[in-house]
Design an enzyme around this catalytic site. Sequence first.
Site, PDB file in Angstrom:
ATOM      1  N   TRP A  52      88.422   3.718   8.600  1.00 32.16           N
ATOM      2  CA  TRP A  52      87.483   4.823   8.838  1.00 32.16           C
ATOM      3  C   TRP A  52      88.193   6.121   9.212  1.00 32.16           C
ATOM      4  CZ3 TRP A  52      82.252   6.208   9.369  1.00 32.16           C
ATOM      5  CH2 TRP A  52      81.984   7.307  10.207  1.00 32.16           C
ATOM      6  N   ASN A  54      86.880  10.338  10.427  1.00 34.95           N
ATOM      7  CA  ASN A  54      85.860  11.375  10.500  1.00 34.95           C
ATOM      8  C   ASN A  54      86.513  12.724  10.750  1.00 34.95           C
ATOM      9  OD1 ASN A  54      85.961   9.824  13.138  1.00 34.95           O
ATOM     10  ND2 ASN A  54      84.662  11.473  13.866  1.00 34.95           N
ATOM     11  N   ASP A  55      86.356  13.353  11.890  1.00 35.20           N
ATOM     12  CA  ASP A  55      86.715  14.762  12.051  1.00 35.20           C
ATOM     13  C   ASP A  55      88.164  15.079  11.674  1.00 35.20           C
ATOM     14  OD1 ASP A  55      84.226  14.722  13.144  1.00 35.20           O
ATOM     15  OD2 ASP A  55      84.813  15.514  15.094  1.00 35.20           O
ATOM     16  N   ARG A 182      83.290  18.940  25.135  1.00 30.48           N
ATOM     17  CA  ARG A 182      84.252  18.304  24.238  1.00 30.48           C
ATOM     18  C   ARG A 182      84.804  19.246  23.160  1.00 30.48           C
ATOM     19  NH1 ARG A 182      79.251  15.513  23.000  1.00 30.48           N
ATOM     20  NH2 ARG A 182      78.342  16.179  21.019  1.00 30.48           N
ATOM     21  N   GLU A 231      79.340  21.545  18.036  1.00 29.93           N
ATOM     22  CA  GLU A 231      80.544  20.713  18.076  1.00 29.93           C
ATOM     23  C   GLU A 231      81.697  21.434  17.379  1.00 29.93           C
ATOM     24  OE1 GLU A 231      79.493  16.175  18.200  1.00 29.93           O
ATOM     25  OE2 GLU A 231      78.685  16.993  16.344  1.00 29.93           O
TER      26      GLU A 231
END
Length: 516
Positions: A52, A54-55, A182, A231
Amino acid sequence: MRGMTRRALFAGSAAGTAAALLPAAPANARPGRAAADASYRAEYHFTVPDQWKNDPQRPIWIEGEYRYFYLYNPDYFAGGTTAGTAWRLATSTDLVAFRDRGIAVPKDTTPNGDVWSGSAVVDTGNTAGHGAGAVVVLATMEPDETANSQAQYLYYSTDGGRTFTHDGTDPVLPNPGVKDFRDPKVIRDEERGRWVMALAEHTKVGFYHSANLREWTYAGGFVKEGLGVLECPDLFRLTAEDGTARWVLGVSANGKGSGLPNTYAYWTGDFDGSAFTPDAPEPQWLDHGWDWYGAVTFDKHRADGSVDPRARYAIGWLNNWDYANITPTIDTDGFNGTDSIVREITLSRTAPDTYYLASRPVAALDDHVSRTVDLGDLEVDGTRVLDYRGTAYELSCEITWDQLKGAGVQLRRSGDGSRHIDAGIYGDYAFLNRRNTVNPDVSGRRQESKSPFDPSAGRVRLRILVDRTSVEMFLDDGRYTHSSEAFPYLIDTGLALFSIDGRAVFRNTVIREFRI
């Protein structure tokens, strides 16, 4: 992460998710060939080797190459208590071809758990005390999911970002008692001789100062309601074509509730080191598609290593938290995670104090062309099916007309014409529509993305990047772009041009394929 923690997202078994939610292959598929060629891995976009991703994390430039970090979960298929992300590293000299370098910032090596988004900087002045040229990462960790514990922690590397060590288990920026705290983005403010951090704090981007990357002081914030939880903030300065330097503040934002994209929103304006003042209250969007999230921008370095003040690069995650686990690559290729093509962004001016970011695919893509099909000028009145077949390519053309309602292309078209992805213009908007092919939006509400278009020009330039699970469309000078996932059957390889209520000419129609 809407309505769940990051660990909960990864918990359980990911295998079989796509098979359960995506429709079965068409009856006319050839079983023998499907078994041999049933790969949905992108041909020329960056994909995670396994498991996996993501960002994206902002790449840094060291010794003539870009070092690109991204969030990686090596235990995606195991799920359960082993879920969560680390930082994995890939390197590239041209931002098209990447070499995997393995995990750089490990997870679960401290009581604080896994490592979320943040940013890496090269500490040339040894401000943090780990040596001149050390790579310092500031990243979010959440030791306790049941409390307001999101905080910023420091890792450092003395081998150019290949491996990192934690700098203690205490945060360098503790949580002040809020839920969302965050995604630190750190830049160097050379004018004031200090570091600046932009931090996502629910509907606010907070700004902090530090002399040493360890001790941070709150300076101010920029608040924007109506875009969901903000975000992955981004803050940079760019020089426009007219020579004016402007600051840009960007965030990954969710504008769905207002009929806006949920990709990368940005404002141009002024930044005085503590406060950002936008040129306009409402944001612009760097992408109008459904799947360009967690994006980062980063310095464009010339061959001699110097930074080009008139351009930056950008890369986004080709996915969406609303359907993050719905992709055929899970079952066919054992991974889930594809990025957009790296794009070069520039700043253009349309009026006094009115600027926008324009995008185009990174120029080095030209160096990887393996085949060119030049179709020249093509007249279209209705639908014109072309002889070309392919699953991964670039299509470019300029469409001109005297009078019509719409025009565009049908990508990844089935043999009977029932399945395809449509891209083009209609009336006063440009669009990318994935409704008539397999795609991850099982709700049916996010099928067509739109951006403004002025039909009075009587022309439009399209540059469309098609790969096995994605389409990226750049219009005219790249002010408007659309990036969306789509999962056409591998036997759907056709291409057609269309016009609606009038005749169009597709000029300089060129198809290029790439080999990485």
